[in-house]
Motif scaffolding. Structure first.
Motif, PDB file in Angstrom:
ATOM      1  N   TYR A 145       0.838  -1.183   0.000  1.00  0.00           N
ATOM      2  CA  TYR A 145       0.000   0.000   0.000  1.00  0.00           C
ATOM      3  C   TYR A 145       0.881   1.243   0.000  1.00  0.00           C
ATOM      4  O   TYR A 145       1.877   1.315   0.715  1.00  0.00           O
ATOM      5  N   TRP A 146       0.456   2.205  -0.804  1.00  0.00           N
ATOM      6  CA  TRP A 146       1.268   3.404  -0.934  1.00  0.00           C
ATOM      7  C   TRP A 146       0.418   4.521  -1.507  1.00  0.00           C
ATOM      8  O   TRP A 146      -0.404   4.298  -2.403  1.00  0.00           O
ATOM      9  N   GLU A 147       0.626   5.707  -1.021  1.00  0.00           N
ATOM     10  CA  GLU A 147      -0.045   6.885  -1.557  1.00  0.00           C
ATOM     11  C   GLU A 147       1.022   7.755  -2.195  1.00  0.00           C
ATOM     12  O   GLU A 147       1.968   8.181  -1.534  1.00  0.00           O
ATOM     13  N   PHE A 148       0.883   7.993  -3.488  1.00  0.00           N
ATOM     14  CA  PHE A 148       1.883   8.782  -4.198  1.00  0.00           C
ATOM     15  C   PHE A 148       1.775  10.249  -3.806  1.00  0.00           C
ATOM     16  O   PHE A 148       0.690  10.778  -3.589  1.00  0.00           O
ATOM     17  N   SER A 149       2.934  10.871  -3.716  1.00  0.00           N
ATOM     18  CA  SER A 149       2.982  12.301  -3.386  1.00  0.00           C
ATOM     19  C   SER A 149       4.051  12.947  -4.261  1.00  0.00           C
ATOM     20  O   SER A 149       4.674  12.304  -5.088  1.00  0.00           O
ATOM     21  N   ASP A 162      10.247   4.532   3.749  1.00  0.00           N
ATOM     22  CA  ASP A 162       8.936   5.167   3.792  1.00  0.00           C
ATOM     23  C   ASP A 162       7.814   4.173   3.478  1.00  0.00           C
ATOM     24  O   ASP A 162       6.749   4.224   4.086  1.00  0.00           O
ATOM     25  N   TYR A 166       4.911   3.085   6.078  1.00  0.00           N
ATOM     26  CA  TYR A 166       3.592   3.593   5.713  1.00  0.00           C
ATOM     27  C   TYR A 166       2.475   2.759   6.346  1.00  0.00           C
ATOM     28  O   TYR A 166       1.550   3.291   6.933  1.00  0.00           O
ATOM     29  N   ASN A 170       3.152  -3.670   4.831  1.00  0.00           N
ATOM     30  CA  ASN A 170       4.180  -3.497   3.815  1.00  0.00           C
ATOM     31  C   ASN A 170       5.502  -4.161   4.207  1.00  0.00           C
ATOM     32  O   ASN A 170       6.283  -4.530   3.333  1.00  0.00           O
TER      33      ASN A 170
END
Length: 189
Positions: A145-149, A162, A166, A170
């Protein structure tokens, strides 16, 4: 020109061809060659129809075509040997050149203008078919799971840290040194 030479020649300057194998390039070239043949035959037919219709509209064109026909027939009927017939054909060629040019120049122009777009269209179709036939890649990096920034990472280690921090899951699912897609080339659409 055999199929390999035609494929090589038609592939030059088309970067989309780079993602295809030689067999796939040959399939695309065969399809486009058939399409071009049909289009060129249609163009020649339309030109002949236009010439015939023009002969009804312009009497001088009808006279020219009749004289050309008579010249060709006369030259061929007076020649009694193969060499004489070839000579008769060559003697009547200057009268046939304008008619041949009126048919061949537009046909060749259409051929060269639409060849590249047809190739690109067929490549796109083939790539889309391949993508539809390939197994789903939904399993690539599953449960990560990852939220792009907009954050830029200076190293892979910082990015990995990171991702692991997160979400707790992960840690078990993230493998930064693993192979996500085992392929020589990847086509991203």
């Amino acid at each position: 020109m055999d199929i390999h030479e035609r494929t090589t020649k038609w592939s030059k300057g088309i970067s989309e061809m780079d993602v295809l194998s030689l067999a796939e390039k040959e399939i695309v070239c065969n399809k486009v060659a058939k399409q071009l043949f049909a289009i060129c035959v249609t163009v020649v037919t339309l030109i002949l129809i236009a010439i015939i219709a023009s002969m009804f509209e312009y009497p001088w064109l009808l006279d020219y075509m009749t004289n050309t026909s008579n010249t060709v027939n006369q030259d061929l009927s007076t020649a009694h040997s193969q060499a004489g017939r070839a000579g008769g054909t060559m003697a009547s060629l200057p009268r046939m050149i304008p008619v041949l040019a009126a048919m061949l120049i537009p046909t060749m122009a259409v051929f060269y203008i639409i060849k590249k777009p047809l190739l690109k269209r067929e490549i796109k179709k083939l790539v889309e078919e391949k993508l539809a036939d390939t197994p789903s890649t939904d399993d690539v990096l599953t449960s990560v799971y990852w939220e792009f920034s907009n954050q830029e990472y200076m190293s892979n280690d910082a990015f990995t840290l990171d991702i692991i921090n997160y979400i707790e899951d992960n840690k078990a699912n993230w493998n930064p040194n693993g192979i996500a897609i085992n392929s020589r080339k990847v086509c991203i659409v």
